[in-house]
Design a protein around this motif. Sequence first.
Motif, PDB file in Angstrom:
ATOM      1  N   THR A 137      23.229 -17.468 -43.495  1.00  0.00           N
ATOM      2  CA  THR A 137      24.010 -16.796 -44.537  1.00  0.00           C
ATOM      3  C   THR A 137      25.387 -17.434 -44.595  1.00  0.00           C
ATOM      4  O   THR A 137      25.920 -17.890 -43.581  1.00  0.00           O
ATOM      5  CB  THR A 137      24.145 -15.293 -44.259  1.00  0.00           C
ATOM      6  N   CYS A 138      25.945 -17.469 -45.790  1.00  0.00           N
ATOM      7  CA  CYS A 138      27.269 -18.068 -45.983  1.00  0.00           C
ATOM      8  C   CYS A 138      28.106 -17.135 -46.846  1.00  0.00           C
ATOM      9  O   CYS A 138      27.747 -16.854 -47.999  1.00  0.00           O
ATOM     10  CB  CYS A 138      27.143 -19.433 -46.648  1.00  0.00           C
ATOM     11  N   TRP A 139      29.200 -16.651 -46.290  1.00  0.00           N
ATOM     12  CA  TRP A 139      30.104 -15.741 -46.987  1.00  0.00           C
ATOM     13  C   TRP A 139      31.202 -16.572 -47.650  1.00  0.00           C
ATOM     14  O   TRP A 139      32.010 -17.198 -46.978  1.00  0.00           O
ATOM     15  CB  TRP A 139      30.706 -14.742 -46.008  1.00  0.00           C
ATOM     16  N   HIS A 140      31.195 -16.541 -48.977  1.00  0.00           N
ATOM     17  CA  HIS A 140      32.145 -17.340 -49.745  1.00  0.00           C
ATOM     18  C   HIS A 140      33.389 -16.524 -50.089  1.00  0.00           C
ATOM     19  O   HIS A 140      33.455 -15.310 -49.832  1.00  0.00           O
ATOM     20  CB  HIS A 140      31.485 -17.849 -51.027  1.00  0.00           C
ATOM     21  N   ARG A 141      34.350 -17.196 -50.677  1.00  0.00           N
ATOM     22  CA  ARG A 141      35.582 -16.517 -51.086  1.00  0.00           C
ATOM     23  C   ARG A 141      35.267 -15.480 -52.154  1.00  0.00           C
ATOM     24  O   ARG A 141      34.467 -15.714 -53.053  1.00  0.00           O
ATOM     25  CB  ARG A 141      36.604 -17.530 -51.614  1.00  0.00           C
ATOM     26  N   ARG A 142      35.959 -14.356 -52.051  1.00  0.00           N
ATOM     27  CA  ARG A 142      35.739 -13.273 -52.996  1.00  0.00           C
ATOM     28  C   ARG A 142      36.244 -13.633 -54.385  1.00  0.00           C
ATOM     29  O   ARG A 142      37.171 -14.416 -54.547  1.00  0.00           O
ATOM     30  CB  ARG A 142      36.424 -11.999 -52.504  1.00  0.00           C
ATOM     31  N   GLN A 143      35.625 -13.021 -55.389  1.00  0.00           N
ATOM     32  CA  GLN A 143      36.001 -13.222 -56.780  1.00  0.00           C
ATOM     33  C   GLN A 143      36.412 -11.877 -57.373  1.00  0.00           C
ATOM     34  O   GLN A 143      35.658 -10.910 -57.312  1.00  0.00           O
ATOM     35  CB  GLN A 143      34.844 -13.814 -57.579  1.00  0.00           C
ATOM     36  N   GLY A 144      37.614 -11.826 -57.923  1.00  0.00           N
ATOM     37  CA  GLY A 144      38.103 -10.603 -58.541  1.00  0.00           C
ATOM     38  C   GLY A 144      38.007 -10.697 -60.057  1.00  0.00           C
ATOM     39  O   GLY A 144      38.153 -11.768 -60.644  1.00  0.00           O
ATOM     40  N   TYR A 145      37.755  -9.561 -60.684  1.00  0.00           N
ATOM     41  CA  TYR A 145      37.634  -9.510 -62.139  1.00  0.00           C
ATOM     42  C   TYR A 145      38.404  -8.308 -62.669  1.00  0.00           C
ATOM     43  O   TYR A 145      38.205  -7.174 -62.202  1.00  0.00           O
ATOM     44  CB  TYR A 145      36.168  -9.379 -62.565  1.00  0.00           C
ATOM     45  N   GLU A 146      39.282  -8.565 -63.640  1.00  0.00           N
ATOM     46  CA  GLU A 146      39.871  -7.501 -64.447  1.00  0.00           C
ATOM     47  C   GLU A 146      39.220  -7.602 -65.809  1.00  0.00           C
ATOM     48  O   GLU A 146      39.505  -8.505 -66.582  1.00  0.00           O
ATOM     49  CB  GLU A 146      41.391  -7.656 -64.542  1.00  0.00           C
ATOM     50  N   GLY A 147      38.322  -6.684 -66.088  1.00  0.00           N
ATOM     51  CA  GLY A 147      37.455  -6.862 -67.227  1.00  0.00           C
ATOM     52  C   GLY A 147      36.534  -8.035 -66.937  1.00  0.00           C
ATOM     53  O   GLY A 147      35.949  -8.146 -65.860  1.00  0.00           O
ATOM     54  N   ALA A 148      36.401  -8.946 -67.896  1.00  0.00           N
ATOM     55  CA  ALA A 148      35.594 -10.143 -67.687  1.00  0.00           C
ATOM     56  C   ALA A 148      36.432 -11.328 -67.230  1.00  0.00           C
ATOM     57  O   ALA A 148      35.896 -12.422 -67.035  1.00  0.00           O
ATOM     58  CB  ALA A 148      34.854 -10.496 -68.974  1.00  0.00           C
ATOM     59  N   LEU A 149      37.730 -11.118 -67.043  1.00  0.00           N
ATOM     60  CA  LEU A 149      38.635 -12.200 -66.663  1.00  0.00           C
ATOM     61  C   LEU A 149      38.667 -12.347 -65.150  1.00  0.00           C
ATOM     62  O   LEU A 149      38.976 -11.396 -64.424  1.00  0.00           O
ATOM     63  CB  LEU A 149      40.039 -11.913 -67.194  1.00  0.00           C
ATOM     64  N   LYS A 150      38.343 -13.552 -64.671  1.00  0.00           N
ATOM     65  CA  LYS A 150      38.359 -13.810 -63.232  1.00  0.00           C
ATOM     66  C   LYS A 150      39.796 -14.023 -62.770  1.00  0.00           C
ATOM     67  O   LYS A 150      40.562 -14.765 -63.390  1.00  0.00           O
ATOM     68  CB  LYS A 150      37.517 -15.037 -62.892  1.00  0.00           C
ATOM     69  N   ILE A 151      40.182 -13.365 -61.695  1.00  0.00           N
ATOM     70  CA  ILE A 151      41.521 -13.479 -61.140  1.00  0.00           C
ATOM     71  C   ILE A 151      41.416 -13.763 -59.648  1.00  0.00           C
ATOM     72  O   ILE A 151      40.373 -13.555 -59.021  1.00  0.00           O
ATOM     73  CB  ILE A 151      42.346 -12.197 -61.385  1.00  0.00           C
ATOM     74  N   GLY A 152      42.498 -14.225 -59.072  1.00  0.00           N
ATOM     75  CA  GLY A 152      42.514 -14.529 -57.651  1.00  0.00           C
ATOM     76  C   GLY A 152      42.528 -13.270 -56.803  1.00  0.00           C
ATOM     77  O   GLY A 152      43.116 -12.257 -57.172  1.00  0.00           O
TER      78      GLY A 152
END
Length: 342
Positions: A137-152
Amino acid sequence: MPVSEPKIAAVSHWWPGRDPRAAELSEPGPGDGICWVDIDVAGKAPQQDRAAGDLYASIEPLCGGQLDRQMLADLLACGARPEDRSYRDGQVRLVVACQAETREAGAGEAGPGTLAQARMLVCQPVGFLAGDGWVITCWHRRQGYEGALKIGVSGDPSPHAGISGCVARRWRDGPAKSAGDLGVLILNELVLSYAPAHRKIYDWLEAWELTLYLDSDLDGQRRTVDRTSLPDLWGTMAVLRNWISPLNRSGIRTDIDKAWFAGCTDHDAVKSVDDRIDRSLQALRDLGTTLRSSFGLLHIQLTEEQHERTERLQRLIEYVTAAVLIPALVVGFYGSNTKLPG
């Protein structure tokens, strides 16, 4: 000198009906057991050629000659979106799932029907690579979304200790015995996060609907309708649905070979995970139906808001017209010298 493999990868050995045992990368495989290699790439760079090569050299002896460099490279680079790949005629399979989390920051004015100032869906991508007798298994960096917009999103992936403990208990007390079964148990822990996520999105929708009624006329003034929250909620719902949908496989209830991993033996566990995925997707479809109705409600509210603005403008024009017309009538009928406005 090795490239800090213990900091990147944790190894454990699993035998049916027993508690797992932590191991080192340098140890030989568990023989008739299962080897689980858990890789964490947050804050590290194993995807670089040299580090990936060193990691491959450490992991390959644990995989019975089934792992090649391309498989590991695909696993380390697969965190951007859901994926599903097969190798060696389907005996080795790559699956990308995610763990879902919702966050909210700040609060509006105190009172019922207020929305948080920031609402975010956080997806933790997890890649699975499983063959005969081993799971990576490989845990990647998390992805944040405000609505459909990807944010850090700052910070490392969620701690794995809780998931490992739950998987260990179910492995020890259940009929699981293969690498595919172990993969299903790990996947189950990720899938459990979907229901709280879509319930929270529904809570945000209910709070938005309350703002249309409770925050509008309490102080005798009509407030501007919130036009941005509803499209954001739709985008959040769509992102979560897009991550879950690839995990929904046809025929999995009758044919265990159609499961996410090869060699599964615990069909009940497979069907249980599939049921959770089906329920989550159905809940998101229901949420989509409610959102469509809410868009209709938003249109009505915006129409009323426009109508009220038009009425206010008309009243203003009537007042100005009356202020000019009445003195003019006095002059016209009586011949009196009357001051006009201005």
